[in-house]
Design a protein around this motif. Structure first.
Motif, PDB file in Angstrom:
ATOM      1  N   GLU A   1       0.865  -1.372  -0.020  1.00 21.19           N
ATOM      2  CA  GLU A   1      -0.174   0.054  -0.058  1.00 21.19           C
ATOM      3  C   GLU A   1       0.742   1.275   0.045  1.00 21.19           C
ATOM      4  O   GLU A   1       0.754   2.301  -0.876  1.00 21.19           O
ATOM      5  CB  GLU A   1      -0.874   0.172   1.160  1.00 21.19           C
ATOM      6  N   ILE A   2       1.965   1.178   0.708  1.00 19.75           N
ATOM      7  CA  ILE A   2       2.967   2.422   0.868  1.00 19.75           C
ATOM      8  C   ILE A   2       3.578   2.455  -0.784  1.00 19.75           C
ATOM      9  O   ILE A   2       3.737   3.546  -1.092  1.00 19.75           O
ATOM     10  CB  ILE A   2       3.970   1.998   2.198  1.00 19.75           C
ATOM     11  N   ALA A   3       4.311   1.337  -1.042  1.00 23.71           N
ATOM     12  CA  ALA A   3       4.808   1.526  -2.494  1.00 23.71           C
ATOM     13  C   ALA A   3       3.752   2.008  -3.434  1.00 23.71           C
ATOM     14  O   ALA A   3       4.150   2.971  -4.295  1.00 23.71           O
ATOM     15  CB  ALA A   3       5.459   0.159  -2.899  1.00 23.71           C
ATOM     16  N   GLU A   4       2.767   1.463  -3.608  1.00 15.45           N
ATOM     17  CA  GLU A   4       1.861   1.798  -4.790  1.00 15.45           C
ATOM     18  C   GLU A   4       1.210   3.061  -4.439  1.00 15.45           C
ATOM     19  O   GLU A   4       1.127   3.911  -5.457  1.00 15.45           O
ATOM     20  CB  GLU A   4       0.750   0.849  -5.034  1.00 15.45           C
ATOM     21  N   GLY A   5       1.202   3.439  -3.070  1.00 10.56           N
ATOM     22  CA  GLY A   5       0.432   5.155  -3.005  1.00 10.56           C
ATOM     23  C   GLY A   5       1.438   6.071  -3.199  1.00 10.56           C
ATOM     24  O   GLY A   5       0.945   6.922  -3.663  1.00 10.56           O
ATOM     25  N   LEU A   6       2.809   5.554  -3.022  1.00 11.64           N
ATOM     26  CA  LEU A   6       3.637   6.590  -3.095  1.00 11.64           C
ATOM     27  C   LEU A   6       4.111   6.837  -4.788  1.00 11.64           C
ATOM     28  O   LEU A   6       4.069   7.932  -5.171  1.00 11.64           O
ATOM     29  CB  LEU A   6       5.120   6.490  -2.643  1.00 11.64           C
TER      30      LEU A   6
END
Length: 359
Positions: A29-34
C-alpha cells in the motif's frame, strides 16, 4: 522523490493466497500509494510478488512458495534470500540515484547499512519485548549497534513507547487500509467473529468462551495447526454447532466476514503493535471488543466504536457483547475513514520521507 524499498522475502507482496501477511499488505500500500503520488518507487522483493511499483526480484521466489514447503532448511533459505536482497539493494542505493531507502525488516538489512550514505527508514511491525523481537542477546546488541543509523517508523504511539530504548523511532504513522475492500454493513449479522491465527496470545479459546456465555454463535477465521497442543487442548474440545471453524480466507475476501458479524472479539494478552483486523472490522461497521493490551486504545474509541475491557476479564467481554447494539456502526466506519485510510498512511510516510531527505 526517488525511493528504493526492500521487502521481507518470507512472503510475496502484497500477500500469499493461503494466509494473511499483514506486513506485505501494508508495504505494498505504501509503495503503490507513493507511486500514485508521483514518486519513483523501486521495490526489491521475491519473484512471486505483484506490485504497481517497479519490481526487482532476481528470479528468486519467497520461502512461502509452495515448492519450498518441504524444505527442511526453510529458515536458512529465508535468511540467505534476505541477505542477498539486502546486499543488492545496498549496491543499488550506492549508485546515488535515490533519495531514500525504506526497508521492511530489521534483522538483516541493518548490518549492511553503514556501507552506504543517505537516509534509511524502516517500518516496524513487531512487538519490542523480550518474549518477542528482543528475545536474544544479539537482538539487543544489533539494535544498539545500529540505533542511530536506522530511522524507525512506529505503527502506534504505544509501540514507540515500549520500544524506544532499542528502536530509534522518528515518527508514528498508523497503518491504513484500502477502504474500497471493506463496505459498511449497517446491520451486521448475529454471530460474533474472531479473525487471526488460532494461537495462544491471540486466544481464540477465550473468544469461544465469550460467545457461549453470550448465547451467540462464533465464526473463527484464521490458520491453525490441528496437531498443536494449544489447538488440541484449548480449541478442539470447545467446537460444537455454535462454533464455525472457517480456516483461512484470502484478505481480499475478508470484507464479507466482517460485514456479517455482530462484533469482532480481540482477546489478546500480549502487546499487539497494531491489529489490522481491528480497523478492517470497524471499516465494515463492525464494533470491536478487545482486552486492554498493546495499542487497542489508539484504535478503538471505547463506547463509540467498540469496548476495551480489562485484560483477562471474560465476563467484561460478555457484558460488552450484551450492549453491543448501543454502538453506531456508521460511526465505526467514519472513525476508520478519518484515521486509518491507506491514503492517510501514505501521506504520513511521504511527510516523514521528505523531512529526512531535506535534512
Amino acid at each position: 522523490m526517488k525511493i528504493l524499498m526492500l521487502a521481507q522475502s518470507s512472503n510475496p507482496i502484497p500477500s500469499p493466497s493461503d494466509k494473511i501477511f499483514a506486513p506485505g499488505v501494508i508495504f505494498n500500500e505504501i509503495a503503490e500509494g507513493l507511486k500514485e503520488r508521483g514518486h519513483e518507487v523501486t521495490v526489491f522483493a521475491s519473484s512471486d510478488s505483484k506490485t504497481k511499483a517497479k519490481l526487482v526480484d532476481f528470479g528468486i521466489p519467497s520461502t512461502h512458495n509452495k515448492s519450498l514447503e518441504t524444505d527442511k532448511d526453510i529458515w536458512y533459505r529465508y535468511y540467505q534470500h534476505q541477505m542477498y536482497l539486502a546486499s543488492e539493494v545496498i549496491k543499488e542505493y550506492r549508485t546515488g540515484k535515490y533519495d531514500l531507502l525504506h526497508i521492511d525488516e530489521f534483522r538483516v538489512a541493518p548490518y549492511f547499512s553503514e556501507f552506504v550514505e543517505g537516509p534509511i527508514t524502516c517500518t516496524y511491525h513487531g512487538i519490542p519485548a523480550e518474549d518477542h523481537d528482543l528475545r536474544f542477546d544479539l537482538d539487543k546488541l544489533r539494535q544498539k549497534r545500529f540505533y542511530n543509523r536506522i530511522k524507525y517508523i512506529a505503527a502506534t504511539d504505544k509501540q514507540k513507547e515500549l520500544g524506544s530504548k532499542y528502536f530509534n523511532f522518528v515518527a508514528t504513522v498508523h497503518h491504513g487500509i484500502d477502504l474500497n475492500r471493506f463496505k459498511l454493513s449497517p446491520r451486521g449479522g448475529d454471530n460474533l467473529a474472531f479473525v487471526g491465527r488460532l494461537i495462544e496470545g491471540k486466544n481464540p479459546d477465550i473468544a469461544i468462551d465469550v460467545a457461549k456465555k453470550s448465547g451467540r454463535g462464533l465464526d473463527l477465521f484464521g490458520t491453525y495447526d490441528e496437531t498443536s497442543e494449544y489447538f488440541k487442548t484449548k480449541i478442539s474440545p470447545k467446537i460444537d454447532k455454535s462454533i464455525n471453524l472457517n480456516g483461512h480466507v484470502h484478505y481480499t475476501k475478508m470484507g464479507s466476514a466482517y460485514e456479517n458479524a455482530k462484533a469482532l472479539l480481540f482477546p489478546i494478552t500480549w502487546d499487539e503493535a497494531f491489529g489490522l483486523v481491528v480497523i478492517e472490522a470497524m471499516a465494515c461497521g463492525t464494533p470491536v471488543i478487545a482486552f486492554d493490551r498493546g495499542a487497542m486504545r489508539e484504535l478503538i474509541v471505547d463506547g463509540k466504536t467498540g469496548f476495551v475491557v480489562k485484560e483477562g476479564d471474560v465476563q467484561g467481554m460478555v457484558d460488552a457483547v450484551q450492549k453491543i447494539d448501543t454502538i453506531d456502526r456508521a460511526e465505526c466506519r467514519a472513525h476508520v475513514e478519518k484515521n486509518f485510510s491507506a491514503e492517510k498512511m501514505v501521506a504520513g510516510y511521504e511527510k516523514v520521507f521528505k523531512e529526512l531527505v531535506l535534512k
